[in-house]
Design an enzyme around this catalytic site. Structure first.
Site, short mmCIF file in Angstrom:
data_model
loop_
_atom_site.label_atom_id
_atom_site.label_comp_id
_atom_site.label_asym_id
_atom_site.label_seq_id
_atom_site.Cartn_x
_atom_site.Cartn_y
_atom_site.Cartn_z
N ASP A 1 0.42 -0.83 0.10
CA ASP A 1 -0.30 -0.65 -0.32
C ASP A 1 1.28 1.10 0.18
O ASP A 1 1.22 1.53 1.20
CB ASP A 1 -0.48 -0.18 1.29
N GLU B 1 -0.69 10.97 1.44
CA GLU B 1 -1.68 10.24 1.39
C GLU B 1 -2.23 9.40 2.95
O GLU B 1 -3.45 9.91 3.49
CB GLU B 1 -2.19 9.29 0.01
ZN ZN Z 1 -3.63 3.20 0.09
#
Ligand code: ZN
Length: 342
Positions: free
Chosen positions: A174, A201
């Site tokens: 991720d 993010e």
């Molecule tokens: Zn992510």
């Protein structure tokens, strides 16, 4: 799947706000594929063949969760703060890399051994504030001489590996999986389609970099290329996270209990039609906790149609994520068609 490239992406360092390590690779790889590059003030890597008005934008966040040096004590031990959503239990006794001005320094996260723990202590979670990084220094002066400074970022020193026949494991899947997908799309990128490796993010309820880049680019549609929590292991019930490895990309209908992006219905239909035509199996997902970059872009400039298309990943936000190369290939197949159709 190009495992060598995926390994490089997974092992690159890029804790949120200090994404230079992964950004450098993204710039290099986008350039190899003949794209023009801009790196904006916020660290977003923006790649395209040509831009006109209202492009289709695909964003994959480059940053990863990690740690940051907070204090070095007189004995040379390093205290840290967490960057992004980290479960304290995953930190104990990990090998780490501190990114200093003199290069990467190896460290290990130390803790009290079980021998001297009280019985009740063994049953409780260790708080990250009681953990520290041992860099092998004898005192503060030695640690400073190694180049370690307050504010240095720390990543986990996990080697990326293939797992079984079709799977892989590593840190930062991720969202280095998303970065990998963008680099594959870059090979045949239509005009007025923009690929962004986004920054920061993981450190805001909703992504910071994607919002900043999209404000300037004014996309007609934004697609977040990210990962999703897979629920196919013995300690999760089917309703906890009903998406699985090997069953194709996840189409995110609703994020963060509708506090994030709620995908526009027309856009969902278009994506599902394309998936059907290209014979790519997809999984529908509504996410209670967690969001993608779409969450930060959808409510700008009068509303931008957004959707998250995510690769199911086990043990997300740990140092040992697991994903399937089949899902990655299916994601690329779907998005190749999407970027020529939307
Ligand atoms: Zn992510």
């Amino acid at each position: 799947m190009d495992i060598k490239l995926m390994k490089r992406l997974s092992e690159a360092d890029g804790v949120s706000s200090q994404e230079d390590g992964i950004a450098k690779i993204m710039v290099e790889e986008f350039k190899k594929r003949g794209l023009k590059i801009e790196v904006d003030n916020f660290g977003n890597v923006i790649a395209y063949k040509s831009i006109s008005k209202n492009p289709l934008v695909l964003g994959a966040h480059m940053d990863e969760i990690g740690l940051m040096v907070k204090h070095i004590d007189s004995k040379g031990f390093v205290r840290f703060m967490k960057i992004g959503g980290i479960d304290d239990r995953t930190l104990v006794n990990q090998q780490v890399l501190i990114r200093t001005k003199k290069g990467l320094i190896t460290g290990v996260i130390g803790s009290r051994p079980p021998h001297i723990m009280k019985p009740e202590e063994r049953k409780t979670t260790i708080d990250y504030q009681s953990l520290f990084i041992d860099v092998g220094a004898s005192n503060e002066k030695e640690a400073l001489k190694m180049g370690i400074e307050v504010g240095d970022t720390v990543t986990f020193s996990t080697e990326f590996k293939e797992l079984g026949k079709k799977m892989m494991t590593g840190k930062a899947l991720d969202n280095r999986l998303g970065c990998y997908v963008l680099l594959q799309l870059a090979k045949e990128l239509p005009k007025n389609v923009i690929l962004i490796g986004t920054s920061q993010e993981e450190v805001s309820t909703f992504g910071k970099g994607a919002k900043i880049a999209s404000y300037k680019l004014d996309p007609r549609t934004f697609i977040a290329v990210d990962t999703a929590v897979a629920g196919d292991h013995p300690e999760l019930k089917p309703h906890d996270a009903p998406v699985y490895l090997g069953k194709g990309p996840c189409i995110v209908l609703v994020e963060a209990g509708a506090r994030g992006n709620v995908a526009e219905k027309k856009l969902v239909k278009k994506i599902l039609d394309i998936a059907k035509k290209t014979k790519v199996p997809v999984q529908l997902e509504v996410i209670d906790g967690g969001a993608t970059d779409a969450a930060s872009v959808h409510n700008m400039k009068g509303g931008i149609p957004c959707i998250g298309i995510c690769i199911p990943t086990r043990y997300i936000h740990s140092t040992v994520g697991v994903a399937s190369s089949e899902d990655v290939e299916l994601d690329i197949k779907l998005l190749k068609k999407v970027i020529t159709s939307l």
